[in-house]
Design a protein around this motif. Sequence first.
Motif, mmCIF file in Angstrom:
data_model
loop_
_atom_site.group_PDB
_atom_site.id
_atom_site.type_symbol
_atom_site.label_atom_id
_atom_site.label_comp_id
_atom_site.label_asym_id
_atom_site.label_seq_id
_atom_site.Cartn_x
_atom_site.Cartn_y
_atom_site.Cartn_z
ATOM 1 N N ARG A 145 -1.613 -96.477 -13.280
ATOM 2 C CA ARG A 145 -2.773 -97.044 -12.564
ATOM 3 C C ARG A 145 -2.526 -98.484 -12.118
ATOM 4 N N THR A 146 -1.289 -98.973 -12.311
ATOM 5 C CA THR A 146 -1.032 -100.397 -12.048
ATOM 6 C C THR A 146 -0.110 -100.604 -10.846
ATOM 7 N N ILE A 147 -0.484 -101.575 -10.038
ATOM 8 C CA ILE A 147 0.347 -101.991 -8.903
ATOM 9 C C ILE A 147 0.769 -103.426 -9.220
ATOM 10 N N VAL A 148 2.083 -103.649 -9.271
ATOM 11 C CA VAL A 148 2.574 -104.984 -9.628
ATOM 12 C C VAL A 148 3.072 -105.688 -8.360
ATOM 13 N N VAL A 149 2.554 -106.903 -8.134
ATOM 14 C CA VAL A 149 2.990 -107.678 -6.970
ATOM 15 C C VAL A 149 3.862 -108.830 -7.449
ATOM 16 N N ASN A 150 4.960 -109.065 -6.749
ATOM 17 C CA ASN A 150 5.824 -110.194 -7.075
ATOM 18 C C ASN A 150 6.394 -110.763 -5.773
ATOM 19 N N SER A 151 7.125 -111.876 -5.905
ATOM 20 C CA SER A 151 7.565 -112.583 -4.698
ATOM 21 C C SER A 151 8.724 -113.514 -5.040
ATOM 22 N N PHE A 152 9.528 -113.817 -4.024
ATOM 23 C CA PHE A 152 10.611 -114.797 -4.199
ATOM 24 C C PHE A 152 10.118 -116.225 -3.981
ATOM 25 N N SER A 153 8.894 -116.362 -3.460
ATOM 26 C CA SER A 153 8.415 -117.675 -3.012
ATOM 27 C C SER A 153 8.469 -118.749 -4.089
ATOM 28 N N LYS A 154 7.870 -118.475 -5.232
ATOM 29 C CA LYS A 154 7.731 -119.517 -6.255
ATOM 30 C C LYS A 154 8.934 -119.509 -7.196
ATOM 31 N N ALA A 155 9.377 -118.298 -7.597
ATOM 32 C CA ALA A 155 10.447 -118.199 -8.592
ATOM 33 C C ALA A 155 11.750 -118.798 -8.079
ATOM 34 N N TYR A 156 12.057 -118.573 -6.773
ATOM 35 C CA TYR A 156 13.335 -119.029 -6.221
ATOM 36 C C TYR A 156 13.154 -120.080 -5.129
#
Length: 388
Positions: free
Chosen positions: A228-239
């Motif tokens: 039931r989970t949708i995980v959002v992530n991004s390169f913006s902040k981490a890298y």
Amino acid sequence: MTGLERLNKKALATDQGAIRTMFDKAAKMENVISMGIGEPSQDTNLAICRAAADALMSGKTHYAPNAGVLALRRAISRNGFILKDFFDPEGEIMVTNGGMGAFALIMQVILEPGDEVLIQDPQYLNFEKTVSYCGGVAVPVPTTFESGFCMDAEEIRRRYVKGKTKMLIINSPNNPTGEVAPEEKLREIAKAAVELDLLVLTDEVYGTLLYDGAKPFSIASFPGMKERTIVVNSFSKAYAMTGWRLGYVAGPKGIIDRMTKVQEYFNSCINTPAQYGAVYALEHPEFAEEIRVQFEERRKIALDGFSSVKGIVTNVPKGAFYLFPSIKGTGMSSTEFCNRLLDEARVVCVPGNAFGECGEGHMRVSYSGKCEDIIRAIERIRNFCEKI
Ligand SMILES: Cc1ncc(COP(=O)(O)O)c(C=O)c1O
């Protein structure tokens, strides 16, 4: 004819966010220091840039698959989420136009008009905006300074309406507060989500930026949550890759499949050479650690600085690059304080009420800028608070 009369109601109702308004005002002034923007001041590591440039020079100049280059999806599965090797790169992961591009696709495939989405207050503004633009209704779940601005499962249950409430959004580490939700709290929230049969969107774009021994943790890992989970992530902040516009999302196959189809009609795909740069980034998590260590130093400077500013009491959050101090001691509203701070001290901070009613009496401080700017900005804030 202005053209406006041809627009739909949704477009006409769209206004500029409070953060942009503050920047536009600051742009007309001189000698301003910004603690307003949520963007790393660091440039992207040159080796990542080189990997993208090499891809360009070697002919990777064509359309990519709608879901993203498979090499990148594999790297994301291995190294891109808090949960390693948890999602299938062939079917459960797709690459998006930043984290924001992921929200847009998620809301477009999930929401029917009138569907309610529970979001903590204070919250990252784009959640509410994308929900309402896609026909949904954002329902704020109040949180407090004292409880670390973390949602309580009981408050979620109280706002649930059968047949209407469809989704819950979690964002930890959090924008605008910087707070990290404790594992126990997330466990309670996960239980409520399973019981109420809610979809959960967990935004983990600040997941690598943790301090003071905080451990990365994803709500998707609890029993009954993966489906039931949708995980959002991004390169913006981490890298430090905000301008690359590279995000990604993982979730149940049926949802990712529909998002991929919608991507085909709206964007086709994401920038191909940039995706190869991103593969290189994920093969070198030490670059993300370097950035985290730099923010750890900036956080210390910011917390030390604010500890002795009259009228301001700051939280001590363990994530992201934000503080969300209370300015109630100054006797001013958030808007008045931040406007006067800009007019009289030339420092940009964002009024807390821009993030929801529970943000009133606070301001968002971003310590994503250079150390010397943080020191100078806090000195100005200190002088301003002495004076008022
Ligand atoms: C909580 C949160 N999620 C997602 C994003 C989106 O980042 P991007 O679209 O640059 O990946 C941001 C950016 O500020 C954010 O603060």
